[in-house]
Design a protein around this motif. Structure first.
Motif, PDB file in Angstrom:
ATOM      1  N   ASN A 245       0.814  -1.213   0.000  1.00  0.00           N
ATOM      2  CA  ASN A 245       0.000   0.000   0.000  1.00  0.00           C
ATOM      3  C   ASN A 245       0.847   1.263   0.000  1.00  0.00           C
ATOM      4  O   ASN A 245       0.356   2.359  -0.188  1.00  0.00           O
ATOM      5  CB  ASN A 245      -0.958   0.013   1.188  1.00  0.00           C
ATOM      6  CG  ASN A 245      -0.250  -0.125   2.511  1.00  0.00           C
ATOM      7  OD1 ASN A 245       0.044  -1.231   2.956  1.00  0.00           O
ATOM      8  ND2 ASN A 245       0.059   0.994   3.145  1.00  0.00           N
ATOM      9  N   ARG A 246       2.151   1.107   0.230  1.00  0.00           N
ATOM     10  CA  ARG A 246       3.037   2.278   0.162  1.00  0.00           C
ATOM     11  C   ARG A 246       3.539   2.528  -1.248  1.00  0.00           C
ATOM     12  O   ARG A 246       4.232   3.506  -1.504  1.00  0.00           O
ATOM     13  CB  ARG A 246       4.224   2.083   1.099  1.00  0.00           C
ATOM     14  CG  ARG A 246       3.772   2.168   2.533  1.00  0.00           C
ATOM     15  CD  ARG A 246       4.906   2.278   3.495  1.00  0.00           C
ATOM     16  NE  ARG A 246       4.343   2.672   4.766  1.00  0.00           N
ATOM     17  CZ  ARG A 246       4.761   3.688   5.494  1.00  0.00           C
ATOM     18  NH1 ARG A 246       5.771   4.392   5.110  1.00  0.00           N
ATOM     19  NH2 ARG A 246       4.155   3.997   6.621  1.00  0.00           N
ATOM     20  N   LYS A 248       3.076   3.860  -4.635  1.00  0.00           N
ATOM     21  CA  LYS A 248       2.140   4.818  -5.244  1.00  0.00           C
ATOM     22  C   LYS A 248       2.197   4.740  -6.761  1.00  0.00           C
ATOM     23  O   LYS A 248       3.278   4.785  -7.345  1.00  0.00           O
ATOM     24  CB  LYS A 248       2.499   6.236  -4.824  1.00  0.00           C
ATOM     25  CG  LYS A 248       2.148   6.525  -3.397  1.00  0.00           C
ATOM     26  CD  LYS A 248       2.197   8.028  -3.147  1.00  0.00           C
ATOM     27  CE  LYS A 248       1.918   8.280  -1.686  1.00  0.00           C
ATOM     28  NZ  LYS A 248       2.737   9.320  -1.119  1.00  0.00           N
ATOM     29  N   LEU A 250       0.851   6.589 -10.263  1.00  0.00           N
ATOM     30  CA  LEU A 250       0.230   7.794 -10.811  1.00  0.00           C
ATOM     31  C   LEU A 250      -0.120   7.518 -12.273  1.00  0.00           C
ATOM     32  O   LEU A 250       0.760   7.218 -13.082  1.00  0.00           O
ATOM     33  CB  LEU A 250       1.202   8.988 -10.711  1.00  0.00           C
ATOM     34  CG  LEU A 250       0.709  10.300 -11.322  1.00  0.00           C
ATOM     35  CD1 LEU A 250      -0.552  10.812 -10.620  1.00  0.00           C
ATOM     36  CD2 LEU A 250       1.799  11.369 -11.267  1.00  0.00           C
ATOM     37  N   ARG A 264      -4.822  -1.637  -7.942  1.00  0.00           N
ATOM     38  CA  ARG A 264      -5.454  -1.618  -6.610  1.00  0.00           C
ATOM     39  C   ARG A 264      -5.563  -3.027  -6.058  1.00  0.00           C
ATOM     40  O   ARG A 264      -5.336  -3.262  -4.878  1.00  0.00           O
ATOM     41  CB  ARG A 264      -6.849  -0.983  -6.669  1.00  0.00           C
ATOM     42  CG  ARG A 264      -6.792   0.491  -6.863  1.00  0.00           C
ATOM     43  CD  ARG A 264      -7.990   1.256  -6.288  1.00  0.00           C
ATOM     44  NE  ARG A 264      -7.743   2.674  -6.459  1.00  0.00           N
ATOM     45  CZ  ARG A 264      -8.183   3.392  -7.490  1.00  0.00           C
ATOM     46  NH1 ARG A 264      -8.960   2.822  -8.398  1.00  0.00           N
ATOM     47  NH2 ARG A 264      -7.875   4.664  -7.604  1.00  0.00           N
ATOM     48  N   TYR A 268      -1.699  -1.602  -4.294  1.00  0.00           N
ATOM     49  CA  TYR A 268      -1.028  -0.325  -4.480  1.00  0.00           C
ATOM     50  C   TYR A 268      -2.025   0.828  -4.316  1.00  0.00           C
ATOM     51  O   TYR A 268      -3.220   0.663  -4.478  1.00  0.00           O
ATOM     52  CB  TYR A 268      -0.412  -0.206  -5.889  1.00  0.00           C
ATOM     53  CG  TYR A 268       0.609  -1.261  -6.247  1.00  0.00           C
ATOM     54  CD1 TYR A 268       1.244  -2.033  -5.278  1.00  0.00           C
ATOM     55  CD2 TYR A 268       0.955  -1.471  -7.582  1.00  0.00           C
ATOM     56  CE1 TYR A 268       2.194  -2.983  -5.637  1.00  0.00           C
ATOM     57  CE2 TYR A 268       1.906  -2.420  -7.945  1.00  0.00           C
ATOM     58  CZ  TYR A 268       2.512  -3.180  -6.967  1.00  0.00           C
ATOM     59  OH  TYR A 268       3.439  -4.112  -7.330  1.00  0.00           O
ATOM     60  N   GLN A 269      -1.474   2.019  -4.041  1.00  0.00           N
ATOM     61  CA  GLN A 269      -2.295   3.241  -4.000  1.00  0.00           C
ATOM     62  C   GLN A 269      -2.312   3.830  -5.402  1.00  0.00           C
ATOM     63  O   GLN A 269      -1.237   4.041  -5.961  1.00  0.00           O
ATOM     64  CB  GLN A 269      -1.612   4.294  -3.150  1.00  0.00           C
ATOM     65  CG  GLN A 269      -1.847   4.217  -1.681  1.00  0.00           C
ATOM     66  CD  GLN A 269      -1.050   5.333  -1.021  1.00  0.00           C
ATOM     67  OE1 GLN A 269      -1.193   6.501  -1.324  1.00  0.00           O
ATOM     68  NE2 GLN A 269      -0.176   4.925  -0.117  1.00  0.00           N
ATOM     69  N   VAL A 270      -3.488   4.123  -5.905  1.00  0.00           N
ATOM     70  CA  VAL A 270      -3.541   4.626  -7.286  1.00  0.00           C
ATOM     71  C   VAL A 270      -4.141   6.030  -7.334  1.00  0.00           C
ATOM     72  O   VAL A 270      -5.206   6.273  -6.784  1.00  0.00           O
ATOM     73  CB  VAL A 270      -4.381   3.694  -8.190  1.00  0.00           C
ATOM     74  CG1 VAL A 270      -4.386   4.200  -9.622  1.00  0.00           C
ATOM     75  CG2 VAL A 270      -3.847   2.271  -8.121  1.00  0.00           C
ATOM     76  N   ASP A 271      -3.433   6.943  -7.979  1.00  0.00           N
ATOM     77  CA  ASP A 271      -3.929   8.299  -8.229  1.00  0.00           C
ATOM     78  C   ASP A 271      -4.033   8.490  -9.727  1.00  0.00           C
ATOM     79  O   ASP A 271      -3.146   8.044 -10.453  1.00  0.00           O
ATOM     80  CB  ASP A 271      -2.889   9.316  -7.752  1.00  0.00           C
ATOM     81  CG  ASP A 271      -3.222   9.831  -6.378  1.00  0.00           C
ATOM     82  OD1 ASP A 271      -4.306   9.508  -5.877  1.00  0.00           O
ATOM     83  OD2 ASP A 271      -2.368  10.559  -5.815  1.00  0.00           O
ATOM     84  N   ARG A 285       4.427  16.471  -9.466  1.00  0.00           N
ATOM     85  CA  ARG A 285       3.640  15.311  -9.021  1.00  0.00           C
ATOM     86  C   ARG A 285       4.446  14.030  -8.855  1.00  0.00           C
ATOM     87  O   ARG A 285       3.984  13.084  -8.244  1.00  0.00           O
ATOM     88  CB  ARG A 285       2.517  15.020 -10.052  1.00  0.00           C
ATOM     89  CG  ARG A 285       1.389  16.033 -10.098  1.00  0.00           C
ATOM     90  CD  ARG A 285       0.597  16.054  -8.810  1.00  0.00           C
ATOM     91  NE  ARG A 285      -0.060  14.789  -8.518  1.00  0.00           N
ATOM     92  CZ  ARG A 285      -1.336  14.535  -8.761  1.00  0.00           C
ATOM     93  NH1 ARG A 285      -2.103  15.462  -9.287  1.00  0.00           N
ATOM     94  NH2 ARG A 285      -1.871  13.358  -8.443  1.00  0.00           N
ATOM     95  N   VAL A 289       6.311   8.894  -6.243  1.00  0.00           N
ATOM     96  CA  VAL A 289       5.595   7.955  -7.112  1.00  0.00           C
ATOM     97  C   VAL A 289       6.520   6.775  -7.460  1.00  0.00           C
ATOM     98  O   VAL A 289       7.667   6.977  -7.858  1.00  0.00           O
ATOM     99  CB  VAL A 289       5.121   8.669  -8.410  1.00  0.00           C
ATOM    100  CG1 VAL A 289       4.617   7.675  -9.438  1.00  0.00           C
ATOM    101  CG2 VAL A 289       4.046   9.695  -8.071  1.00  0.00           C
ATOM    102  N   SER A 290       6.020   5.562  -7.308  1.00  0.00           N
ATOM    103  CA  SER A 290       6.823   4.379  -7.636  1.00  0.00           C
ATOM    104  C   SER A 290       6.566   3.886  -9.054  1.00  0.00           C
ATOM    105  O   SER A 290       7.445   3.326  -9.690  1.00  0.00           O
ATOM    106  CB  SER A 290       6.513   3.236  -6.671  1.00  0.00           C
ATOM    107  OG  SER A 290       6.805   3.617  -5.361  1.00  0.00           O
TER     108      SER A 290
END
Ligand code: NAI
Ligand code: HPV
Length: 643
Positions: A245-246, A248, A250, A264, A268-271, A285, A289-290
């Motif tokens: 979850n860390r 990221k 984009l 997701r 993962y965190q998705v923006d 931005r 971001v990974s």
């Protein structure tokens, strides 16, 4: 297996003394609510099954979010439940398969610290005890309700003397437990938070891996998308070295929703940012971001990469990768993946359609009809059968178009700078002029490398046959647009189709400017060659899969800038080392391993001009010193470990 950006944080010594962990069962330890599942089992074959299960679920939810008192919620649920003793073993089996994924992953943590974990639940001991026993949690560390049964084995209710059956039951239970030292509560429900509110715990962690309740999250000290995150924050031993979850992600330029779904699902965190970002915006931005996902528009420049402090991979959700500084990405250990075949067919179909439309002068005829003008005539209209199609760039798209064009009776000529397999009856031209001078229709399918800027300029256009047609579905800068406009205006060219432009609007809100607007027999499309439902869906599956495989296994197959290695299944630990390609690095890595008596189970190395990519599978026995020493090997760009 997991990704480790910083191995020293990955395997810390346990916090001492370890706090007591009070863990909720339903929707926390397991993914589901036990009573809801029991209802589902008990009501099998019942005509009102769905309705009753739905009612029970609604009552559970009201109890959990605090909108109905707990005891009332429990009473009403049990009244609706026609469950029997023999349903319980079925339920237990079901729940064993539905333990939360991050809990399963970290089974060894529970086995290692059984004395510090309590399951405190308003669910029922009859199904909780056997499920948590598999994780080494003993019956005396399970605090839960108990069912009452009638003589026939039907569940009639709950033991009212158990404090957990009452409102505020968890608070009463914690008072009775009277733990000394730090107490942390992990749960998804309001009653879990209430333990902290009552001053019986130092911290409340809202566990949101299975369900996220606003009222609960709002009151939490920390939100945990997974148990890994709890372990990571508290520097406790964990299976994954870094909580997913860390990571990221984009996503820019609207790739199909499936891409975000897949990332997701991986945790993962998705923006997402609709449309593109320009260089300055992306520089702002990109920090943290990974994984960056883009399409053809976003320029990933050296300046952007300089700001990318955590970038592991870039996904080009398209074919072209000319918008990315591939070498600079590689030098920083950032792997780039694209979708090389997912929209090929879509571009081919568009090109074929355009050829027919232009040969029949449809771009002129259709607007006339819309304007109420009937202009029936064969003037300037041709069949495409027997015509010569000149394909410039005989790669995936060019060669696929070659096959389809022959199928409709065209004669294919092609020109490519590389040696290519000649398909069907296609005829190879040795030079571009040779092709331009013969073709009735010229279609461009070269890639967008810088050298291809103005590949077709005034001189090349002049070589084309009078009345010939030009298609550009490749990249905008490949054609000198003012020269093309002049050739169309003069009548030298009979028509053109252009899908790509040197400058393309950033979003659909921006207007489109071009010298090509308003010219006769010209089809203009807004870079939609690959924009079909099929292509976008395929791309949105292909690219995340490649990236996740790279992160989880180190596999670089089909990366466009990394040495491609397809790896065998990982054995024990996998060390992934990216270094500048100078002599001696592999030897130094192996010296470190030898000096620490680490047994190598397998080693794979591939290099290109700039970097070396070496994967070493080692056995379990190694200490932190090895990792530290490997990080310090000269010329290391990136180093990570997969467990
Ligand atoms: N309009 C759209 O929406 C789309 C556009 N594209 C563009 O199409 C391009 C081609 O795609 P693929 O066929 O999949 O790529 P590919 O890499 O398989 O083929 C490109 C071919 O062009 C050749 N080439 C490069 N420069 C050349 C030159 N100056 N003269 C002759 N041949 C040259 C290469 O040797 C290669 O065989 C992509 O790079 C992308 O820019 C791709 C998909 C959708
Ligand atoms: O696949 C390509 O290279 C394309 O040009 C398609 O780009 P897009 O995804 O539509 O921005």
């Amino acid at each position: 297996m997991g990704f480790v950006p910083d191995i020293t944080a990955a395997m810390p010594q346990p916090t001492t003394p370890l706090p007591y962990l009070i863990i909720d069962f339903d929707s926390t330890f397991t993914q589901v609510e036990g009573l809801d599942e029991l209802a589902d089992i008990a009501l099998q074959g019942h005509p009102d099954r769905e309705k009753v299960v739905g009612e029970i679920r609604a009552l559970t939810d009201r109890g959990m979010s605090g909108s109905l008192s707990f005891s009332e919620s429990l009473q009403q649920r049990l009244a609706l439940l026609p469950a029997r003793r023999e349903h319980l073993p079925v339920l237990v089996e079901q729940l064993k398969g539905k333990v939360s994924e991050s809990i399963v992953r970290n089974r060894s943590f529970f086995e290692r610290f059984p004395g510090r974990v309590y399951i405190v639940s308003s669910g029922f001991r009859e199904f909780i005890e056997p499920v948590v026993a598999d994780f080494g949690i003993q019956a005396d560390h399970v605090l839960a309700n108990t069912f009452t049964f009638d003589q026939d084995g039907r569940i009639t209710g709950f033991d009212p003397d158990n404090v957990l059956s009452r409102d505020g039951g968890k608070i009463l239970q914690l008072r009775e437990l009277d733990l000394s030292g730090d107490v942390y509560v992990l749960g998804d429900g309001y009653t879990d938070y209430q333990i902290r509110e009552a001053g019986l715990a130092n911290r409340f962690y809202a566990f949101t891996e299975n369900i996220s309740r606003e009222a609960v999250v709002a009151r939490a000290d920390e939100v945990l998308p997974s148990f890994d995150e709890f372990l990571y924050q508290n520097k406790l031993p964990m299976t994954l070295s870094y909580p997913k979850n860390r990571i990221k992600v984009l996503l820019l330029e609207n790739p199909d929703v499936r891409a975000a779904e897949l990332f997701r699902a991986e945790g993962y965190q998705v923006d997402s940012v609709p449309g593109g970002l320009d260089e300055e915006e992306l520089m702002e931005r990109i920090e943290g971001v990974s994984i960056l996902g883009i399409r053809s528009k976003t320029q990933v420049t050296q300046r952007v990469l300089d700001k990318a402090n955590r970038l592991i991979a870039i996904g080009a959700f398209c074919i072209g990768t000319n918008q990315i500084d591939l070498t600079e990405a590689m030098k920083r250990g950032v792997a780039v993946f694209n979708a090389p075949f997912s929209n090929t067919r879509s571009v081919v179909e568009l090109a074929l359609g355009e050829i027919i439309m232009l040969a029949r002068r449809i771009p002129e005829k259709s607007p006339k009809m819309h304007a109420g003008e009937w202009d029936k005539s064969a003037k300037g209209s041709f069949e495409i059968r027997g015509k010569k199609l000149g394909i410039v760039g005989y790669g995936n798209i060019g060669s696929q178009l070659s096959v389809v064009a022959e199928a409709v009776g065209m004669q294919v000529l092609y020109y490519d700078v590389a040696e290519k397999l000649q398909l069907g009856n296609a005829v190879r031209c040795r030079t571009l002029p040779e092709l331009l001078q013969q073709a009735d229709i010229v279609t461009l399918h070269v890639d967008g490398r810088k050298d291809n800027t103005n590949l077709i300029g005034a001189a090349e256009l002049a070589m084309m046959k009078p009345g010939a047609i030009l298609l550009n579905n490749a990249r905008g800068h490949v054609v000198d647009v003012p020269a093309l406009a002049a050739a169309l205006r003069s009548g030298h060219l009979g028509g053109a189709a252009v899908d790509v432009f040197p400058y393309e609007p950033k979003t659909n809100d921006e207007g489109f400017e071009s010298e090509l607007r308003g010219l006769p027999n010209v089809l203009l499309t807004p870079h939609i060659g690959g924009s079909t439902a099929e292509a976008q869906r395929n791309i949105a599956e292909f690219v995340p899969e490649r990236i996740m495989q790279y992160i989880n296994t180190g596999n670089t197959q089909q990366s466009v800038n990394f040495p491609n290695i397809q790896l065998p299944t990982q054995q024990a630990h996998r060390l992934i080392h990216i270094h500048a390609n100078v002599p001696g690095v592999l030897a130094r890595i192996n010296n470190v391993l030898a000096a620490h008596h680490v047994n190598i189970l397998g080693q794979y190395l591939k290099t290109n001009e700039q970097i070396g990519y070496v994967i070493t599978d080692i056995n379990q026995e190694y200490d932190q010193e090895v990792i530290k020493a490997l990080r310090e090997v000269e010329h290391t760009i990136k180093f990570r470990v997969l467990y």
